[in-house]
Write a protein that holds these residues in place. Structure first.
Motif, mmCIF file in Angstrom:
data_model
loop_
_atom_site.group_PDB
_atom_site.id
_atom_site.type_symbol
_atom_site.label_atom_id
_atom_site.label_comp_id
_atom_site.label_asym_id
_atom_site.label_seq_id
_atom_site.Cartn_x
_atom_site.Cartn_y
_atom_site.Cartn_z
ATOM 1 N N GLY A 15 0.982 -1.103 0.254
ATOM 2 C CA GLY A 15 0.182 -0.360 0.079
ATOM 3 C C GLY A 15 0.834 1.320 -0.184
ATOM 4 O O GLY A 15 0.908 1.960 -0.573
ATOM 5 N N CYS A 16 1.906 1.103 0.744
ATOM 6 C CA CYS A 16 2.962 2.546 1.046
ATOM 7 C C CYS A 16 3.227 2.502 -0.906
ATOM 8 O O CYS A 16 4.018 3.677 -1.068
ATOM 9 N N ILE A 17 3.937 1.640 -0.864
ATOM 10 C CA ILE A 17 4.677 1.576 -2.528
ATOM 11 C C ILE A 17 3.292 2.272 -3.651
ATOM 12 O O ILE A 17 4.220 2.599 -4.438
ATOM 13 N N CYS A 18 2.147 1.585 -3.269
ATOM 14 C CA CYS A 18 1.176 2.453 -4.378
ATOM 15 C C CYS A 18 1.477 3.449 -4.225
ATOM 16 O O CYS A 18 1.046 4.771 -5.273
ATOM 17 N N ILE A 19 0.810 4.069 -2.751
ATOM 18 C CA ILE A 19 0.973 5.334 -2.729
ATOM 19 C C ILE A 19 1.554 6.137 -3.459
ATOM 20 O O ILE A 19 1.890 7.448 -3.523
ATOM 21 N N GLY A 20 3.128 5.912 -2.985
ATOM 22 C CA GLY A 20 4.757 6.213 -3.306
ATOM 23 C C GLY A 20 4.624 6.173 -5.037
ATOM 24 O O GLY A 20 4.804 7.874 -5.271
ATOM 25 N N ALA A 21 4.021 5.704 -5.293
ATOM 26 C CA ALA A 21 4.481 5.402 -6.876
ATOM 27 C C ALA A 21 3.127 6.297 -7.418
ATOM 28 O O ALA A 21 3.308 7.446 -7.924
ATOM 29 N N LEU A 22 1.802 6.333 -7.044
ATOM 30 C CA LEU A 22 1.317 7.125 -7.550
ATOM 31 C C LEU A 22 0.975 8.892 -7.246
ATOM 32 O O LEU A 22 1.050 9.838 -8.554
ATOM 33 N N VAL A 24 4.488 10.234 -7.288
ATOM 34 C CA VAL A 24 5.835 10.386 -8.716
ATOM 35 C C VAL A 24 5.160 10.488 -9.657
ATOM 36 O O VAL A 24 5.417 11.251 -10.205
ATOM 37 N N TYR A 25 4.394 10.203 -10.179
ATOM 38 C CA TYR A 25 3.764 10.041 -11.210
ATOM 39 C C TYR A 25 2.874 10.751 -11.732
ATOM 40 O O TYR A 25 2.682 11.404 -12.763
ATOM 41 N N TYR A 26 2.118 11.534 -10.526
ATOM 42 C CA TYR A 26 1.519 12.590 -10.614
ATOM 43 C C TYR A 26 2.247 13.892 -10.703
ATOM 44 O O TYR A 26 2.044 14.839 -11.301
#
Length: 54
Positions: A15-22, A24-26
């Motif tokens: 979950g933390c990795i997904c939030i971080g990836a989103l 960075v993508y934004y």
């Protein structure tokens, strides 16, 4: 440590990795400008400068 704690920590980490990836993508897509956009901005500045001289 039990298996349930291990599975819980796995999903917590994912979950933390997904939030971080989103995030960075934004940020990358918000800041990125294409060469055409940069050229258009430079042309607009040049035209405003010429209009000020006339």
């Amino acid at each position: 440590m039990t298996a349930s704690f291990g599975i819980g920590m796995f999903f917590y980490g994912m979950g933390c990795i997904c939030i971080g990836a989103l995030a960075v993508y934004y940020v990358l897509n918000k800041i990125k400008k294409t060469p055409e956009q940069i050229e258009l901005e430079e042309n607009e500045k040049y035209l405003k400068e010429l209009q000020g001289k006339l």
